[in-house]
Design an enzyme around this catalytic site. Structure first.
Site, short mmCIF file in Angstrom:
data_model
loop_
_atom_site.label_atom_id
_atom_site.label_comp_id
_atom_site.label_asym_id
_atom_site.label_seq_id
_atom_site.Cartn_x
_atom_site.Cartn_y
_atom_site.Cartn_z
N VAL A 1 -6.88 9.62 30.70
CA VAL A 1 -8.26 9.15 30.57
C VAL A 1 -9.23 10.30 30.87
O VAL A 1 -10.41 10.08 31.08
CB VAL A 1 -8.49 7.96 31.54
CG1 VAL A 1 -7.70 6.75 31.09
CG2 VAL A 1 -8.12 8.31 32.99
N HIS B 1 -5.38 4.48 26.84
CA HIS B 1 -5.87 3.83 28.06
C HIS B 1 -7.36 4.05 28.28
O HIS B 1 -7.84 3.96 29.41
CB HIS B 1 -5.05 4.31 29.27
CG HIS B 1 -3.61 3.87 29.20
ND1 HIS B 1 -2.60 4.45 29.95
CD2 HIS B 1 -3.01 2.91 28.47
CE1 HIS B 1 -1.45 3.85 29.66
NE2 HIS B 1 -1.67 2.93 28.77
N CYS C 1 -28.24 -6.32 29.85
CA CYS C 1 -28.21 -7.69 30.37
C CYS C 1 -28.16 -7.75 31.90
O CYS C 1 -28.16 -8.84 32.47
CB CYS C 1 -27.04 -8.46 29.76
SG CYS C 1 -25.44 -7.99 30.41
N THR D 1 5.11 12.28 31.00
CA THR D 1 4.92 10.86 31.33
C THR D 1 6.15 10.33 32.04
O THR D 1 7.28 10.68 31.69
CB THR D 1 4.57 9.99 30.09
OG1 THR D 1 4.54 8.62 30.48
CG2 THR D 1 5.56 10.17 28.95
N ASN E 1 9.49 17.38 31.01
CA ASN E 1 9.12 16.78 32.31
C ASN E 1 10.02 17.42 33.37
O ASN E 1 11.23 17.51 33.17
CB ASN E 1 9.38 15.25 32.26
CG ASN E 1 8.69 14.52 33.40
OD1 ASN E 1 8.72 14.97 34.54
ND2 ASN E 1 8.09 13.39 33.09
N PRO E 2 9.44 17.89 34.49
CA PRO E 2 10.30 18.49 35.53
C PRO E 2 11.28 17.47 36.12
O PRO E 2 12.29 17.86 36.71
CB PRO E 2 9.32 18.97 36.61
CG PRO E 2 7.95 18.83 36.04
CD PRO E 2 8.02 17.91 34.86
N GLU E 3 10.97 16.18 35.99
CA GLU E 3 11.83 15.14 36.57
C GLU E 3 12.50 14.33 35.47
O GLU E 3 11.97 14.19 34.38
CB GLU E 3 10.97 14.15 37.40
CG GLU E 3 10.06 14.77 38.43
CD GLU E 3 10.83 15.32 39.63
OE1 GLU E 3 11.96 14.84 39.88
OE2 GLU E 3 10.31 16.24 40.29
P1 NAD Z 1 2.66 9.20 35.95
O1 NAD Z 1 1.73 9.66 37.00
O2 NAD Z 1 3.33 7.89 36.09
O3 NAD Z 1 3.81 10.29 35.74
C1 NAD Z 1 3.52 11.65 35.58
C2 NAD Z 1 4.77 12.35 35.10
O4 NAD Z 1 4.44 13.71 34.88
C3 NAD Z 1 5.93 12.31 36.08
O5 NAD Z 1 7.10 11.87 35.40
C4 NAD Z 1 6.06 13.76 36.55
O6 NAD Z 1 7.42 14.14 36.78
C5 NAD Z 1 5.50 14.51 35.36
N1 NAD Z 1 4.94 15.83 35.69
C6 NAD Z 1 4.38 16.26 36.85
N2 NAD Z 1 3.98 17.55 36.72
C7 NAD Z 1 4.27 17.92 35.44
C8 NAD Z 1 4.08 19.12 34.70
N3 NAD Z 1 3.50 20.21 35.24
N4 NAD Z 1 4.50 19.14 33.40
C9 NAD Z 1 5.09 18.06 32.84
N5 NAD Z 1 5.29 16.90 33.49
C10 NAD Z 1 4.88 16.83 34.78
O7 NAD Z 1 1.86 9.32 34.57
P2 NAD Z 1 1.86 8.45 33.23
O8 NAD Z 1 3.25 8.26 32.76
O9 NAD Z 1 0.85 9.09 32.35
O10 NAD Z 1 1.31 7.04 33.69
C11 NAD Z 1 0.18 7.04 34.50
C12 NAD Z 1 -0.91 6.07 34.14
O11 NAD Z 1 -2.03 6.41 34.94
C13 NAD Z 1 -1.38 6.19 32.74
O12 NAD Z 1 -1.66 4.91 32.31
C14 NAD Z 1 -2.68 6.99 32.79
O13 NAD Z 1 -3.70 6.35 32.06
C15 NAD Z 1 -3.10 6.95 34.22
N6 NAD Z 1 -3.43 8.30 34.78
C16 NAD Z 1 -4.12 9.21 34.02
C17 NAD Z 1 -4.42 10.48 34.55
C18 NAD Z 1 -5.20 11.47 33.69
O14 NAD Z 1 -5.98 11.07 32.83
N7 NAD Z 1 -5.01 12.79 33.91
C19 NAD Z 1 -3.99 10.83 35.83
C20 NAD Z 1 -3.29 9.86 36.58
C21 NAD Z 1 -3.02 8.61 36.05
ZN ZN Z 2 -24.51 -6.19 29.28
#
Ligand code: NAD
Ligand code: ZN
Length: 247
Positions: free
Chosen positions: A103, A119, A150, A188, A213-215
């Site tokens: 977002v 999202h 409103c 993700t 993804n590191p994990e």
């Molecule tokens: P998540 O926070 O659930 O997972 C993040 C993932 O990124 C993890 O699996 C982690 O291992 C991995 N990660 C961490 N560092 C990394 C790197 N340097 N390179 C690659 N991967 C890395 O995130 P999600 O799956 O996007 O779900 C989170 C929800 O929260 C989404 O719906 C999102 O809208 C929202 N969110 C958005 C933001 C943003 O806009 N930046 C931040 C936090 C949460």
């Molecule tokens: Zn309104």
């Protein structure tokens, strides 16, 4: 040093339609927290408890303060190399669809032309009464802000836990996932549905599916290639290899 198998690079280069799905991990190297933490005292707050319609109904001011903290964090951050390589891919390949769960709009700031924001965006606000007020707001607001038309409350233009996704964006994302030749998943946790289900169609069809993804995630075992390293480093190397082999 990340290395890519030759056959993966060949398949990637031959792909006519590429889909990229990103999550919070791609913005981690820009200093933006993933779901696990937000820095400062907001770190103690659980997003699962704040990013919900119920939380907003009960305490809109606290929810807005949390979003305002996230907006400030994002405003002071810069896109990183990972975002930049994904923007470059749109120039290098004829048909790239970028789908993001983020977002933060860092993809747009890096030059991606038209990412599907599944999202929503931290920079959008909308009227809770649905009077039609739905606009971009970047400036600091008195919290909780009121609708200029409103007088009802304005809410963040993001999708909260328990809410449906924007219909048009979701339909486009599903279609792109169904039709693609290669699907790249970056940063993700693949725990938030329905976005996490998008790689299912290309996986079932035997298309090239790469995860960065590191994990390990629930998708790691079913993809063609799971690369356990940070997005910036892997995407930089992917760009180098594609440019060399593709020229
Ligand atoms: P998540 O926070 O659930 O997972 C993040 C993932 O990124 C993890 O699996 C982690 O291992 C991995 N990660 C961490 N560092 C990394 C790197 N340097 N390179 C690659 N991967 C890395 O995130 P999600 O799956 O996007 O779900 C989170 C929800 O929260 C989404 O719906 C999102 O809208 C929202 N969110 C958005 C933001 C943003 O806009 N930046 C931040 C936090 C949460
Ligand atoms: Zn309104």
């Amino acid at each position: 040093m990340v290395s890519f198998p030759q056959d993966v690079i060949q398949r990637f280069l031959k792909s006519e339609k590429i889909v990229v799905l990103t999550g919070a991990g791609i913005s981690a190297e820009s200093g933006i927290s993933t779901l696990q933490g937000l820095g400062s005292h907001w770190e103690k707050m659980d997003p699962m408890k704040l990013a919900t319609p119920d939380a907003f109904a009960q305490d809109p001011k606290t929810v807005w303060e949390w979003y305002e903290a996230r907006r400030r964090q994002v405003a002071s951050a810069e896109p990183n190399e990972g975002h930049e390589v994904l923007a470059w891919m749109e120039e290098f390949f004829p048909d790239v669809t970028l789908i993001t769960q983020n977002v933060d709009r860092l993809h747009q700031r890096a030059g991606s032309r038209n990412p599907i924001e599944l999202h929503g965006s931290l920079w959008m606000v909308r009227c809770v009464k649905g009077c039609g007020e739905w606009e971009d707001r970047h400036e600091l607001m008195n919290l909780p802000p009121k609708c200029p038309h409103c007088g009802s409350l304005l809410r963040p233009g993001v999708v909260w836990f328990g809410e449906g996704l924007p219909e048009e964006g979701w339909a486009k994302a599903e279609k792109a996932a169904q039709e693609c030749d290669a699907f790249l998943i970056v940063g993700t946790s693949a725990l938030v549905h329905p976005a996490a289900a998008l790689p299912e169609a290309p996986t079932r069809k035997g298309k090239l599916v790469i995860e960065i993804n590191p994990e390990e995630t629930p998708l790691s075992k079913s993809v063609t290639l799971s690369i356990r390293a940070k997005a910036g480093e892997v995407l930089r190397e992917l760009r180098n290899v594609l440019e060399k082999k593709g020229s």
